[in-house]
Design an enzyme around this catalytic site. Structure first.
Site, mmCIF file in Angstrom:
data_model
loop_
_atom_site.group_PDB
_atom_site.id
_atom_site.type_symbol
_atom_site.label_atom_id
_atom_site.label_comp_id
_atom_site.label_asym_id
_atom_site.label_seq_id
_atom_site.Cartn_x
_atom_site.Cartn_y
_atom_site.Cartn_z
ATOM 1 N N HIS A 161 9.207 92.991 88.944
ATOM 2 C CA HIS A 161 9.432 91.525 88.528
ATOM 3 C C HIS A 161 8.318 90.732 89.022
ATOM 4 O O HIS A 161 7.713 89.887 88.654
ATOM 5 C CB HIS A 161 10.696 91.137 88.870
ATOM 6 C CG HIS A 161 12.078 91.564 88.227
ATOM 7 N ND1 HIS A 161 12.367 91.670 86.973
ATOM 8 C CD2 HIS A 161 12.928 92.494 88.831
ATOM 9 C CE1 HIS A 161 13.173 92.327 86.703
ATOM 10 N NE2 HIS A 161 13.678 93.029 87.627
ATOM 11 N N ALA A 238 2.271 91.848 100.329
ATOM 12 C CA ALA A 238 3.470 90.688 100.457
ATOM 13 C C ALA A 238 4.716 91.430 100.154
ATOM 14 O O ALA A 238 5.824 91.054 99.787
ATOM 15 C CB ALA A 238 3.598 89.544 99.719
ATOM 16 N N SER A 239 4.898 92.823 100.268
ATOM 17 C CA SER A 239 6.030 93.683 100.045
ATOM 18 C C SER A 239 7.013 94.217 101.256
ATOM 19 O O SER A 239 7.892 93.499 101.579
ATOM 20 C CB SER A 239 5.681 94.924 99.458
ATOM 21 O OG SER A 239 4.723 95.815 99.996
ATOM 22 N N ARG A 240 6.444 95.020 101.848
ATOM 23 C CA ARG A 240 7.125 95.639 103.136
ATOM 24 C C ARG A 240 6.189 95.849 104.252
ATOM 25 O O ARG A 240 5.200 96.487 104.003
ATOM 26 C CB ARG A 240 8.157 96.608 102.619
ATOM 27 C CG ARG A 240 9.309 96.372 101.896
ATOM 28 C CD ARG A 240 10.397 95.389 102.463
ATOM 29 N NE ARG A 240 11.532 95.087 101.684
ATOM 30 C CZ ARG A 240 11.742 94.258 101.071
ATOM 31 N NH1 ARG A 240 10.495 93.135 101.107
ATOM 32 N NH2 ARG A 240 12.897 93.889 100.229
ATOM 33 N N ASP A 264 1.662 89.320 104.747
ATOM 34 C CA ASP A 264 2.824 88.512 104.873
ATOM 35 C C ASP A 264 4.135 89.162 105.656
ATOM 36 O O ASP A 264 4.954 88.830 106.001
ATOM 37 C CB ASP A 264 3.047 88.075 103.503
ATOM 38 C CG ASP A 264 4.305 86.864 103.608
ATOM 39 O OD1 ASP A 264 3.959 86.032 104.464
ATOM 40 O OD2 ASP A 264 5.142 87.078 102.858
ATOM 41 N N GLU A 269 8.937 92.639 113.110
ATOM 42 C CA GLU A 269 9.072 91.199 112.971
ATOM 43 C C GLU A 269 9.749 90.520 113.644
ATOM 44 O O GLU A 269 11.046 91.138 114.152
ATOM 45 C CB GLU A 269 9.276 90.715 111.441
ATOM 46 C CG GLU A 269 8.145 91.133 110.582
ATOM 47 C CD GLU A 269 8.407 90.884 109.069
ATOM 48 O OE1 GLU A 269 9.439 90.227 108.887
ATOM 49 O OE2 GLU A 269 7.580 91.082 108.269
ATOM 50 N N HIS A 292 5.805 86.220 106.852
ATOM 51 C CA HIS A 292 6.782 86.550 105.959
ATOM 52 C C HIS A 292 7.148 85.318 105.167
ATOM 53 O O HIS A 292 8.575 85.104 105.058
ATOM 54 C CB HIS A 292 7.913 87.016 106.583
ATOM 55 C CG HIS A 292 8.790 88.032 105.556
ATOM 56 N ND1 HIS A 292 9.456 89.466 105.949
ATOM 57 C CD2 HIS A 292 8.886 88.243 104.147
ATOM 58 C CE1 HIS A 292 9.867 89.827 105.040
ATOM 59 N NE2 HIS A 292 9.775 89.402 104.067
ATOM 60 N N GLY A 295 8.539 84.291 99.653
ATOM 61 C CA GLY A 295 9.688 83.749 98.989
ATOM 62 C C GLY A 295 10.055 82.423 99.579
ATOM 63 O O GLY A 295 11.090 81.936 99.013
#
EC number: 1.1.1.95
Length: 407
Positions: A161, A238-240, A264, A269, A292, A295
């Site tokens: 997506h 910017a995934s994992r 990101d 973390e 992070h 979103g």
């Protein structure tokens, strides 16, 4: 219709971690639920202390819901992941215990895609370094190694997506788009699918990662993959956090093989905002580091808050399980003058026969059943006089996990 539940709504306790958006809190409070909201994630022992009488647990990406936590959550009805991913929850154990897990797979796609476009331009023009210099009283106007993104090639690894939406935005900016995904996905616009990841890495000016956290994606981008990328190209993640091997990325940035990077997400973390965070990528040239926030827009978080809280409210109020990632998805329209019974059971031969033998003794006005892997889930509307007796009989079945009279 809002039937009276067998368990008063004001007794239902919701625990929200990691600063869930106020829209979700309001939605739960409007239902009469008790809501406790905490701005940070909690360690396992603290969650165990709180979860013993909690009916719904809400979290984002940092909180880990382990088998140990679930074993102590005797009253837990549902878990809400107010984010895309659900890998922070032991989904198999939750399924075994009859706890559906809900998430929001689409609501922050646009925010993440926009961040990547922003970072591509920022890296290509070295805006981060120029801004830092200006804050340090250095005026350096130059065009060396600064480029337009028009005509450049963006390689997207993971064409879900976010990746597919990003491809549309990138093409609108004049970029060519290549993508690679382990699943065969139809291209949007003029994007082209690569037969393998190596082909994508060799032919992209910018490589961006949008893959889930799985055993296969841990360490996906290491020394070999980075060396395969074009000299002077850029890597964005910017995934994992565990997808990229950070030491090899840092070496490639310092050596000049990569012209820049935007990261990101990180292997480790902090659970809350802090002032002493450290990473090997700090001080690397033309490198954007963000905490992070892919979103983290008001629009995305409000939409996520509303979507996930609505799914949970529907499950609590009617038993509807649409949107669950680890549960059979069923729903049954509310029928007046009946009582609704929910049963979650082990998906084994003979269980449905045993349940139907019990239900056949009573007047059942409606019934729906579905199974998924280890469990089955049934909703039945019965005569009000019989609901307690039916619950008692079904609960006594050896493969019954949870039975609840909803109203």
């Amino acid at each position: 219709m809002d039937p009276t539940t067998s368990f008063p709504k004001d007794k239902i306790k919701i625990l929200l971690l990691e600063n869930i958006h106020i829209a979700a809190i309001k939605q739960f409070e409007e239902q009469g639920f008790q809501v406790e909201s905490i701005s940070s994630s909690l360690p396992e022992d603290k969650i165990i202390e709180k979860i013993k009488d909690v009916h719904v647990l809400g979290l984002r990406s940092k909180t880990k819901v382990t088998e140990k936590i679930l074993s102590e959550a005797k009253r837990l009805l549902a878990i809400g992941c107010f984010c895309i991913g659900t890998d922070q929850v032991d989904l198999i154990e939750a399924e075994k215990r009859g706890v559906p897990v809900f998430n929001s797979p689409f609501c922050n796609s646009r925010s993440v895609a926009e961040l990547i476009i922003c970072e591509i331009i920022t890296l290509s023009r070295k805006l981060g370094d120029r801004s830092t210099e200006m804050h340090n009283k250095i005026w350096r106007k130059e065009s060396a190694n600064c480029h337009e993104i028009r005509g450049k090639t963006l390689g997207i690894i993971g064409y879900g997506h976010i990746g597919s939406q990003l491809s549309v935005l990138a093409e609108a900016m004049g970029m060519s788009v290549l993508y690679y995904d382990i699943a065969r996905r139809l291209p949007l616009g003029n994007s082209k699918m690569c037969p393998d990841m190596k082909t994508l890495l060799e032919n992209s000016n910018f490589v961006t990662l949008h893959v889930p956290d799985t055993k296969e994606t841990v360490g996906l981008i290491g020394e070999e993959e980075i060396n395969t990328m074009k000299k002077g190209s850029y890597l964005l993640n910017a995934s994992r956090g565990k997808v990229v091997q950070i030491p090899h990325l840092a070496n490639a940035l310092r050596s000049g093989h990569l012209a820049g990077a935007a990261v990101d997400v990180y292997p480790e973390e902090p659970s809350a905002n802090c002032k002493d965070w450290e990473c090997e990528l700090q001080k690397c040239p033309n490198t954007i580091l963000t905490p992070h926030i892919g979103g983290s827009t008001e629009e995305a978080q409000e939409a996520i808050g509303l979507e996930v809280s609505d799914l949970i409210v529907q499950f609590i109020n009617s038993g509807a399980s649409a949107g669950s990632v680890n549960f059979p998805e069923i729903a049954l329209p509310v029928s007046p003058s009946t009582h609704r019974i929910l049963n979650i059971h082990n998906n084994k031969p003979g269980v449905l026969r045993d349940i139907n033998n019990i239900l056949s003794e009573f007047n059942v006005s409606a019934q729906v059943l579905s199974t998924r892997k280890q469990i089955g889930y049934i909703i039945a509307d019965v005569d009000s006089e019989a609901s307690k007796e039916i619950k008692k009989k079904i609960s006594s079945l050896p493969n019954s996990i949870k039975t609840r009279v909803l109203y």
